[in-house]
Write an enzyme that holds these catalytic residues in place. Structure first.
Site, PDB file in Angstrom:
ATOM      1  N   ARG A  46       0.849  -1.202   0.000  1.00 38.16           N
ATOM      2  CA  ARG A  46       0.000   0.000   0.000  1.00 38.16           C
ATOM      3  C   ARG A  46       0.879   1.245   0.000  1.00 38.16           C
ATOM      4  O   ARG A  46       0.576   2.251  -0.612  1.00 38.16           O
ATOM      5  CB  ARG A  46      -0.959   0.009   1.211  1.00 38.16           C
ATOM      6  CG  ARG A  46      -1.710   1.322   1.312  1.00 38.16           C
ATOM      7  CD  ARG A  46      -2.920   1.338   2.261  1.00 38.16           C
ATOM      8  NE  ARG A  46      -2.869   0.406   3.345  1.00 38.16           N
ATOM      9  CZ  ARG A  46      -2.113   0.556   4.445  1.00 38.16           C
ATOM     10  NH1 ARG A  46      -1.354   1.630   4.594  1.00 38.16           N
ATOM     11  NH2 ARG A  46      -2.105  -0.365   5.380  1.00 38.16           N
ATOM     12  N   TYR A  98     -17.346  17.549 -14.441  1.00 37.76           N
ATOM     13  CA  TYR A  98     -17.662  16.118 -14.542  1.00 37.76           C
ATOM     14  C   TYR A  98     -18.686  15.765 -13.451  1.00 37.76           C
ATOM     15  O   TYR A  98     -18.539  16.191 -12.296  1.00 37.76           O
ATOM     16  CB  TYR A  98     -16.370  15.316 -14.353  1.00 37.76           C
ATOM     17  CG  TYR A  98     -16.588  13.829 -14.297  1.00 37.76           C
ATOM     18  CD1 TYR A  98     -17.010  13.123 -15.412  1.00 37.76           C
ATOM     19  CD2 TYR A  98     -16.383  13.123 -13.111  1.00 37.76           C
ATOM     20  CE1 TYR A  98     -17.227  11.758 -15.355  1.00 37.76           C
ATOM     21  CE2 TYR A  98     -16.585  11.762 -13.046  1.00 37.76           C
ATOM     22  CZ  TYR A  98     -17.019  11.082 -14.172  1.00 37.76           C
ATOM     23  OH  TYR A  98     -17.230   9.736 -14.111  1.00 37.76           O
ATOM     24  N   ASP A 170      -8.385  19.936 -13.080  1.00 40.79           N
ATOM     25  CA  ASP A 170      -8.624  18.596 -13.630  1.00 40.79           C
ATOM     26  C   ASP A 170      -8.209  18.662 -15.105  1.00 40.79           C
ATOM     27  O   ASP A 170      -8.885  19.298 -15.918  1.00 40.79           O
ATOM     28  CB  ASP A 170     -10.108  18.237 -13.470  1.00 40.79           C
ATOM     29  CG  ASP A 170     -10.436  16.835 -13.986  1.00 40.79           C
ATOM     30  OD1 ASP A 170      -9.697  16.330 -14.847  1.00 40.79           O
ATOM     31  OD2 ASP A 170     -11.437  16.264 -13.534  1.00 40.79           O
ATOM     32  N   LYS A 195      -8.829   7.843 -18.913  1.00 43.12           N
ATOM     33  CA  LYS A 195      -9.162   8.448 -20.201  1.00 43.12           C
ATOM     34  C   LYS A 195      -7.924   8.497 -21.101  1.00 43.12           C
ATOM     35  O   LYS A 195      -7.405   7.458 -21.452  1.00 43.12           O
ATOM     36  CB  LYS A 195      -9.793   9.820 -19.948  1.00 43.12           C
ATOM     37  CG  LYS A 195     -10.805   9.846 -18.790  1.00 43.12           C
ATOM     38  CD  LYS A 195     -12.079   9.044 -19.053  1.00 43.12           C
ATOM     39  CE  LYS A 195     -12.948   8.871 -17.821  1.00 43.12           C
ATOM     40  NZ  LYS A 195     -13.317  10.071 -17.082  1.00 43.12           N
TER      41      LYS A 195
HETATM   42  C1  LIG Z   1     -13.865  10.344 -15.828  1.00 47.54           C
HETATM   43  C2  LIG Z   1     -13.538  11.653 -15.239  1.00 47.54           C
HETATM   44  C3  LIG Z   1     -13.262  11.792 -13.877  1.00 47.54           C
HETATM   45  C4  LIG Z   1     -13.373  10.626 -12.903  1.00 47.54           C
HETATM   46  O1  LIG Z   1     -12.418   9.660 -13.142  1.00 47.54           O
HETATM   47  P1  LIG Z   1     -12.617   8.078 -12.830  1.00 47.54           P
HETATM   48  O2  LIG Z   1     -11.327   7.507 -13.271  1.00 47.54           O
HETATM   49  O3  LIG Z   1     -13.796   7.648 -13.624  1.00 47.54           O
HETATM   50  O4  LIG Z   1     -12.855   7.970 -11.363  1.00 47.54           O
HETATM   51  C5  LIG Z   1     -12.896  13.032 -13.404  1.00 47.54           C
HETATM   52  N1  LIG Z   1     -12.823  14.100 -14.224  1.00 47.54           N
HETATM   53  C6  LIG Z   1     -13.094  14.021 -15.544  1.00 47.54           C
HETATM   54  C7  LIG Z   1     -12.983  15.234 -16.386  1.00 47.54           C
HETATM   55  C8  LIG Z   1     -13.457  12.789 -16.095  1.00 47.54           C
HETATM   56  O5  LIG Z   1     -13.741  12.729 -17.394  1.00 47.54           O
END
Ligand SMILES: *Cc1c(COP(=O)(O)O)cnc(C)c1O
Length: 379
Positions: A46, A98, A170, A195
């Site tokens: 961890r 998001y 983000d 992504k």
């Molecule tokens: C998908 C997404 C998230 C969340 O990420 P996960 O890996 O699904 O937990 C946060 N911000 C944006 C812009 C996203 O597209």
């Protein structure tokens, strides 16, 4: 070193015991010690894992930070960043977010006494009236999801400079290929590596990248104390994904432009949201802070009914109807019922997220096949 070289080499050394050029998947929970406290820097998985270490170093390098801290998902990364705050603290966030981010803010952290204010920050000056002595964090997404609004990161950073307020960005939509928020004055970069970074729709993963030592140590502490760590195989997959990020992103951008321009001239299409259009309200800012415009596009039809949108959503063959984005394959989605269903309808409509809005994640297939697919589905 330039990004394309960093993506392939940063953080990665041949495995010292075998020479393996690819970082092995260290699928272990613990490490043997010669005597109590006499170990090789690894005690328990961890806390440390060599596959994760390699990825963390690579992520820090490609975002021009000093530390990358990995988590089991993008939302686990967001969760760790929010845990830097204390009850009574206030966060100002861009209103177009998001859905899962909006949910963790309003349904999880609000309960612990953290107060969130949402505002349209396409003009950074809109931030000022929301700042007070309790403001401790600004949270923005740019380009925003799904409206593709652009926020001027450097302008927001200038407003909060010297005020003891953390600016978190983000950067999932842009990826470090298009934009590096830390260079523009942000303190924290958050990624859903699920992504573009992973890029192959085969892993859920998240990361936080910072350049300040104290902040990094606080985040490592939270990573270990709260335990939302990714497994080594997931780290390996993201590490492998990174190696082609620049090649993939170049094609995402080219295909994105072809698809956006195709949609714009289609007689049945009403609005097309893509920050590469010269008449996008913040195109000049996109041009200033990004190195391209990406493959994310949203659009509406002149026939604003749900039925018309549903016909397109179920009519494409190459664009698969699915949540998520940023993979090599093209996806089509319906934010109102899918990615953004966790946002109340009134809030969605305020941001222009109508029931008929369609979102595309344009993949890296042949662009002419993609436009042909959309042409048939739109009819
Ligand atoms: C998908 C997404 C998230 C969340 O990420 P996960 O890996 O699904 O937990 C946060 N911000 C944006 C812009 C996203 O597209």
């Amino acid at each position: 070193m330039k990004l394309g070289t960093k993506l392939i080499h940063a953080g990665v050394e041949p495995d010292p015991s075998t020479g393996a050029i690819m970082t092995p998947i260290f699928q272990t929970s613990t490490y043997v010690q010669a005597a109590p406290g006499d170990h090789k820097g690894y005690e328990y998985a961890r806390t440390q894992n060599p596959t994760r270490d390699a990825l963390q170093k690579a992520l820090a390098a490609i975002e021009n930070g000093t530390h990358g801290i990995c988590f089991g998902s993008g939302l686990a990364a967001t969760d760790a960043v929010l845990k830097l705050l204390a009850p009574g603290d206030e966060v100002v966030a861009s209103s177009d977010l998001y859905g899962g981010t909006f949910r963790i803010f309003t349904k999880v952290f609000a309960k612990y006494g953290i107060n969130f204010h949402f505002t349209d920050l396409s003009d950074a000056e809109a931030l000022r009236p929301h700042l007070n002595a309790r403001t401790k964090m600004i949270w923005i997404e740019t380009p925003t999801n799904p409206m593709l609004n652009i926020i001027d990161i450097a302008a927001v950073a200038a407003i909060v400079k010297g005020k003891n307020i953390l600016l978190a960005v983000d950067n999932t939509f842009a990826s470090p290929y298009l934009q590096n928020p830390l260079d523009l004055g942000a303190d924290i970069v958050v990624h859903s590596a699920t992504k573009y970074l992973g890029g192959h729709s085969d892993v859920v993963h998240g990361a936080v990248i910072v350049k300040e030592e104290t902040l990094a140590q606080q985040l490592y502490f939270l990573q270990n104390s709260c335990g939302a760590v990714p497994g080594p195989q997931d780290c390996f997959l993201v590490l492998r994904g990174l190696k082609t990020l620049h090649v993939r992103m170049q094609r995402h951008c080219e295909n994105g432009e072809t698809v956006a321009r195709f949609l714009r001239q289609h007689p049945k299409v009403d609005k097309v949201y893509w920050c590469g259009f010269e008449d996008h309200p913040n195109h000049a800012i996109a041009r200033k802070q990004m190195r391209g415009f990406g493959g994310m596009i949203s659009f509406t039809l002149k026939d604003d009914s749900m039925d018309a949108a549903l016909k397109v959503l179920s009519g494409t063959k190459l664009f698969s109807l699915a949540e998520s984005l940023g993979g090599v394959e093209s996806l089509i989605g319906h934010p109102a019922s899918m990615t953004h269903a966790s946002i109340p309808r009134e809030d969605r409509l305020k941001n222009g997220l109508t029931d008929s809005l369609i979102r595309l994640s344009v993949g890296i297939e042949d662009a002419s096949d993609l436009t042909e697919d959309l042409k048939k589905a739109i009819g």
